[in-house]
Design a protein around this motif. Structure first.
Motif, PDB file in Angstrom:
ATOM      1  N   HIS A 444       0.849  -1.200   0.000  1.00 26.62           N
ATOM      2  CA  HIS A 444       0.000   0.000   0.000  1.00 26.62           C
ATOM      3  C   HIS A 444       0.882   1.246   0.000  1.00 26.62           C
ATOM      4  O   HIS A 444       0.515   2.278  -0.529  1.00 26.62           O
ATOM      5  CB  HIS A 444      -0.908  -0.008   1.222  1.00 26.62           C
ATOM      6  CG  HIS A 444      -1.986   1.032   1.204  1.00 26.62           C
ATOM      7  ND1 HIS A 444      -3.249   0.790   0.715  1.00 26.62           N
ATOM      8  CD2 HIS A 444      -1.995   2.327   1.610  1.00 26.62           C
ATOM      9  CE1 HIS A 444      -3.987   1.889   0.824  1.00 26.62           C
ATOM     10  NE2 HIS A 444      -3.242   2.833   1.372  1.00 26.62           N
ATOM     11  N   CYS A 445       2.055   1.123   0.618  1.00 25.90           N
ATOM     12  CA  CYS A 445       3.075   2.173   0.592  1.00 25.90           C
ATOM     13  C   CYS A 445       4.310   1.604  -0.101  1.00 25.90           C
ATOM     14  O   CYS A 445       4.681   0.460   0.140  1.00 25.90           O
ATOM     15  CB  CYS A 445       3.438   2.632   2.004  1.00 25.90           C
ATOM     16  SG  CYS A 445       2.062   3.335   2.931  1.00 25.90           S
ATOM     17  N   MET A 446       4.937   2.418  -0.951  1.00 24.89           N
ATOM     18  CA  MET A 446       6.062   1.927  -1.742  1.00 24.89           C
ATOM     19  C   MET A 446       7.200   2.935  -1.739  1.00 24.89           C
ATOM     20  O   MET A 446       6.985   4.143  -1.752  1.00 24.89           O
ATOM     21  CB  MET A 446       5.653   1.703  -3.201  1.00 24.89           C
ATOM     22  CG  MET A 446       4.889   0.422  -3.468  1.00 24.89           C
ATOM     23  SD  MET A 446       5.898  -1.066  -3.277  1.00 24.89           S
ATOM     24  CE  MET A 446       7.176  -0.795  -4.485  1.00 24.89           C
ATOM     25  N   SER A 447       8.416   2.383  -1.735  1.00 25.95           N
ATOM     26  CA  SER A 447       9.605   3.169  -2.045  1.00 25.95           C
ATOM     27  C   SER A 447      10.090   2.730  -3.417  1.00 25.95           C
ATOM     28  O   SER A 447       9.737   1.650  -3.905  1.00 25.95           O
ATOM     29  CB  SER A 447      10.714   2.914  -1.023  1.00 25.95           C
ATOM     30  OG  SER A 447      10.317   3.314   0.265  1.00 25.95           O
ATOM     31  N   GLY A 448      10.893   3.562  -4.024  1.00 29.34           N
ATOM     32  CA  GLY A 448      11.451   3.227  -5.325  1.00 29.34           C
ATOM     33  C   GLY A 448      12.606   4.150  -5.634  1.00 29.34           C
ATOM     34  O   GLY A 448      12.968   5.021  -4.818  1.00 29.34           O
ATOM     35  N   ARG A 454      15.456   7.367   3.904  1.00 33.63           N
ATOM     36  CA  ARG A 454      16.059   6.391   4.799  1.00 33.63           C
ATOM     37  C   ARG A 454      15.147   6.071   5.987  1.00 33.63           C
ATOM     38  O   ARG A 454      14.548   6.960   6.579  1.00 33.63           O
ATOM     39  CB  ARG A 454      17.414   6.923   5.296  1.00 33.63           C
ATOM     40  CG  ARG A 454      18.260   5.836   5.923  1.00 33.63           C
ATOM     41  CD  ARG A 454      19.721   6.244   6.031  1.00 33.63           C
ATOM     42  NE  ARG A 454      19.946   7.332   6.950  1.00 33.63           N
ATOM     43  CZ  ARG A 454      20.331   8.555   6.577  1.00 33.63           C
ATOM     44  NH1 ARG A 454      20.521   8.824   5.300  1.00 33.63           N
ATOM     45  NH2 ARG A 454      20.531   9.496   7.473  1.00 33.63           N
ATOM     46  N   ASP A 455      15.028   4.772   6.297  1.00 40.67           N
ATOM     47  CA  ASP A 455      14.222   4.241   7.405  1.00 40.67           C
ATOM     48  C   ASP A 455      12.718   4.338   7.156  1.00 40.67           C
ATOM     49  O   ASP A 455      11.923   3.941   8.014  1.00 40.67           O
ATOM     50  CB  ASP A 455      14.557   4.931   8.727  1.00 40.67           C
ATOM     51  CG  ASP A 455      16.006   4.701   9.142  1.00 40.67           C
ATOM     52  OD1 ASP A 455      16.515   3.597   8.879  1.00 40.67           O
ATOM     53  OD2 ASP A 455      16.625   5.626   9.707  1.00 40.67           O
ATOM     54  N   SER A 456      12.305   4.850   5.989  1.00 39.82           N
ATOM     55  CA  SER A 456      10.877   4.939   5.681  1.00 39.82           C
ATOM     56  C   SER A 456      10.485   3.807   4.742  1.00 39.82           C
ATOM     57  O   SER A 456      11.302   3.319   3.961  1.00 39.82           O
ATOM     58  CB  SER A 456      10.558   6.278   5.017  1.00 39.82           C
ATOM     59  OG  SER A 456       9.244   6.274   4.474  1.00 39.82           O
ATOM     60  N   CYS A 457       9.213   3.409   4.813  1.00 38.31           N
ATOM     61  CA  CYS A 457       8.701   2.403   3.880  1.00 38.31           C
ATOM     62  C   CYS A 457       8.008   3.063   2.699  1.00 38.31           C
ATOM     63  O   CYS A 457       7.232   2.430   1.987  1.00 38.31           O
ATOM     64  CB  CYS A 457       7.758   1.437   4.590  1.00 38.31           C
ATOM     65  SG  CYS A 457       6.444   2.217   5.514  1.00 38.31           S
ATOM     66  N   GLY A 458       8.290   4.349   2.496  1.00 39.35           N
ATOM     67  CA  GLY A 458       7.793   5.032   1.313  1.00 39.35           C
ATOM     68  C   GLY A 458       6.505   5.791   1.542  1.00 39.35           C
ATOM     69  O   GLY A 458       6.091   6.031   2.678  1.00 39.35           O
TER      70      GLY A 458
END
Length: 682
Positions: A444-448, A454-458
């Motif tokens: 549901h949450c994305m990084s790319g 840093r340290d976040s799931c996006g």
């Protein structure tokens, strides 16, 4: 096909082979569909229920079914290779056109065996083309795909197969078949079992090899399958994902066609996965497909964007994964935190056994890369030191791991420890975190590459929303989800569904987190994992556990305890070698752990030597490390007062980890009750 011994003409049901006439199945299905009412709710607990889709101006894309998604991809990617699997030491590939044809054949065979609309086909086996074809064929035939973990006991298999009303179970091999034969007579909906690897040791009615199964539906006309496909709606269930059941019975999260197709299209693009007409992504499938992270990443997104999926060997998580990676050369790779941790530990082990010069070179190169990545600028220009580190060391390590072509490295299913993230930054590998649940169809949450911190799931995938409920003074609150990823409800569990989805339709995750001003999400703990001491103070365990592991490199796992107690304690395990055949932790310490022991003045090479002899040098070093962690605690209540080293590391077979390597805290508490009780005597 076996001879039929009797026909109940009005039902079209064969007593011996359990084969229904497709005409009768179609009539039954049509009656069920015609009786369905228009959806009035965002959730349902019925397998044949309909839900209102969460469409709004920010998320207005036209809903489609799985078949419609496959047809769209077929037109664009029909001649592209879709899957690669190893047979007799050679890679065999099939195209999307062949994939589609085989899925249609499977669908007809499921109908011939009597698959009823909104009943399940359960699949029990390791990732393979047969898994994918069975799953897609199930959906085409109007059934519901239900994965069962290969590590499940016969009783666990029975619970899921009975709960989902499985008409057919597809198993990998004799080992998995043996589980089903033990429970077959207690599954009233089960009509047939199909085994896709190896010969049948004993022939029995309604048991088929994959080759036999694929020929069963040859007499079924295309028009009858097409009619079932045309009747499908995007807001109907097509996939069931069962939760691990760590806090009670497993819950079947119902996912709709729209959940699957929308998430495949939009969550993947948020992670910068490319359509095959731009660049065909290559991935390796090895994580359990019964878990939504692997299923959405490997199977459904693979269809949507025309990806080429290589199937790893069943020993992937026992050390064989890197062999497949080196042959497949993926452009994108996903792992759960424990997979990345194991890769990190392996590199450290190899490094520790290298000569002085190689150790120094690796240390220098990783420090250069880490410094640059932590102070990353938008400039594509690499300083000379970075280019040199890449050429001399880092590129060679990535090549050895099979990541020479890999552009995106994802991590999901559990929080990623900061030391693991920093280690890979030292290799010039950015691990992009994804965050979601079975109940959000995965991410549901994305990084790319273009959205990460840093340290976040996006951030929430465009078109989805995220908010915090019951925010405390430090900005932590329960993370809640809204969007087309949100599931239909738990199968036959109305109370649990109402607990999860509030009156406004928001899904409550049970996770604690923060959201910064730019919309980046940070998971800080889990509500049910929060330790509430006897004094009423709330303590999130994960930050303390991570701090201990970072401070003490010989520690493999750390689990904080102390709920309703006067102080906190912690259970520790040591890093040890794993048996390559069984994946069981052994008594032998890893090279990294042995190096730590030598550094503090111990000659121990085995876990038992440390624990049974209470090695003074190691125990003193551990206490010193815990003292350092305690010195940084925000309050005395968050200090660790007592600790113990367990004689064996955590594992799936030991019951401490679930199938995706997520820590089962309650199981650990029950298993090590005596050790925990000893902390609080007197």
């Amino acid at each position: 096909m076996v001879e039929c011994y009797g026909i109940l003409g009005s039902v079209g049901f064969c007593v011996r082979c359990f084969a229904f006439s497709v005409r009768e199945i179609w009539c039954l299905n049509r009656r069920r569909i015609s009786n369905g009412k228009q959806p009035a709710s965002l959730w349902t607990t019925s397998a044949d229920g309909l839900v209102k889709l969460r469409r709004d101006p920010s998320c207005s894309q036209t809903p489609v079914t799985v078949h419609q998604m496959f047809q769209e991809s077929l037109e664009k990617y029909g001649s592209f290779n879709a899957m690669a699997s190893k047979k007799a030491g050679k890679w065999e590939k099939i195209t999307f056109a062949e994939y589609y044809r085989l899925s249609q054949k499977a669908a007809k065979s499921f109908l011939k065996l009597g698959l009823l609309r909104f009943h399940s086909v359960a699949i029990l086996g390791f990732n393979s083309p047969e898994w994918f074809i069975s799953a897609v064929g199930t959906v085409f035939a109007g059934g519901i795909v239900t994965g069962i973990y290969t590590t499940s006991s016969p009783e666990a298999c029975h619970y899921i197969a009975h709960d989902c009303r499985a008409n057919v179970i597809v198993v990998e091999n004799q080992k998995q078949l043996d589980k089903i034969t033990q429970i077959w007579n207690r599954l009233p909906h089960l009509k047939a079992v199909v085994m896709y690897k190896g010969p049948l040791l004993e022939k029995r009615p309604n048991l088929y090899t994959m080759d036999e199964f694929m020929e069963l539906g040859n007499e079924i006309p295309d028009r009858e399958l097409d009619a079932i496909i045309r009747s499908q709606k995007p807001n109907q269930c097509c996939v069931l994902i069962y939760t691990s059941g760590t806090t009670g019975k497993p819950k079947g999260a119902m996912l709709s066609h729209d959940n699957i197709t929308w998430t495949s299209a939009h969550a993947s693009r948020a992670g910068d996965m490319q359509p095959a007409e731009i660049q065909q992504e290559t991935i390796v499938s090895y994580l359990p497909l019964s878990h939504i992270a692997a299923q959405i990443y490997d199977l459904w997104t693979g269809i949507k964007w025309g990806e080429l999926v290589y199937f790893a060997e069943p020993d992937a998580l026992k050390g064989g994964l890197v062999n497949t990676l080196k042959e497949a050369l993926p452009t994108s790779h996903m792992g759960v935190p424990r997979v990345w941790e194991k890769i990190m530990e392996k590199i450290k082990d190899v490094s520790s056994q290298s000569g002085f010069v190689k150790k120094k070179m690796l240390s220098w190169a990783m420090s250069v890369s880490l410094e640059r990545n932590l102070s990353y600028s938008n400039s594509d220009l690499k300083p000379f030191r970075m280019r040199l580190a890449e050429a001399l060391v880092l590129a060679k390590i990535r090549n050895a791991l099979g990541f020479s072509r890999c552009q995106k490295h994802f991590c999901g299913a559990a929080p990623l420890p900061s030391d693991v993230m920093q280690f890979f930054l030292g290799l010039n590998i950015s691990l992009y975190q994804a965050y979601g649940m079975s109940e959000t169809t995965g991410p549901h949450c994305m990084s790319g590459p273009y959205v990460h911190r840093r340290d976040s799931c996006g951030k929430a995938v465009p078109g989805c929303k995220v908010k915090l409920a019951n925010v405390d003074e430090e900005g932590n609150g329960e993370i809640c989800f809204w969007g087309r990823t949100v599931f239909m409800g738990y199968l036959n569990m109305e109370d649990k569904t109402k607990e999860a989805i509030d009156e406004d339709g928001w899904l409550h995750s049970g996770d604690l987190g923060k959201i910064d001003r730019d919309g980046f999400v940070y998971v800080t703990g889990r509500i049910k994992e929060i330790i509430i001491t006897a004094g009423g103070e709330n303590v999130p365990p994960i930050p303390i556990e991570d701090a201990v592991k970072k401070e003490l490199p010989l520690i493999s796992n750390a689990m904080l305890v102390g709920d309703q107690k006067k102080f906190l304690s912690i259970l520790l395990t040591l890093k040890c070698a794993v048996d390559p055949d069984t994946s069981e932790p052994t008594d032998a310490l890893t090279q990294e752990a042995r190096d730590f022991c030598q550094k503090v003045g111990s000659q121990a090479t085995k876990v038992s030597e440390v624990v049974r002899m209470r090695d003074q040098a190691v125990y003193r070093a551990i206490q010193d490390g815990i003292d350092r962690v305690n010195s940084r605690a925000v309050a005395n209540v968050q200090c660790i007062q007592k600790w113990a080293i367990l004689q064996k590391d955590f594992s799936i077979s030991g019951g401490e980890f679930g199938p995706t390597m997520k820590l089962k805290r309650q199981a650990v508490i029950e298993k090590y009750k005596d050790e925990i009780d000893s902390f609080y005597k007197n």
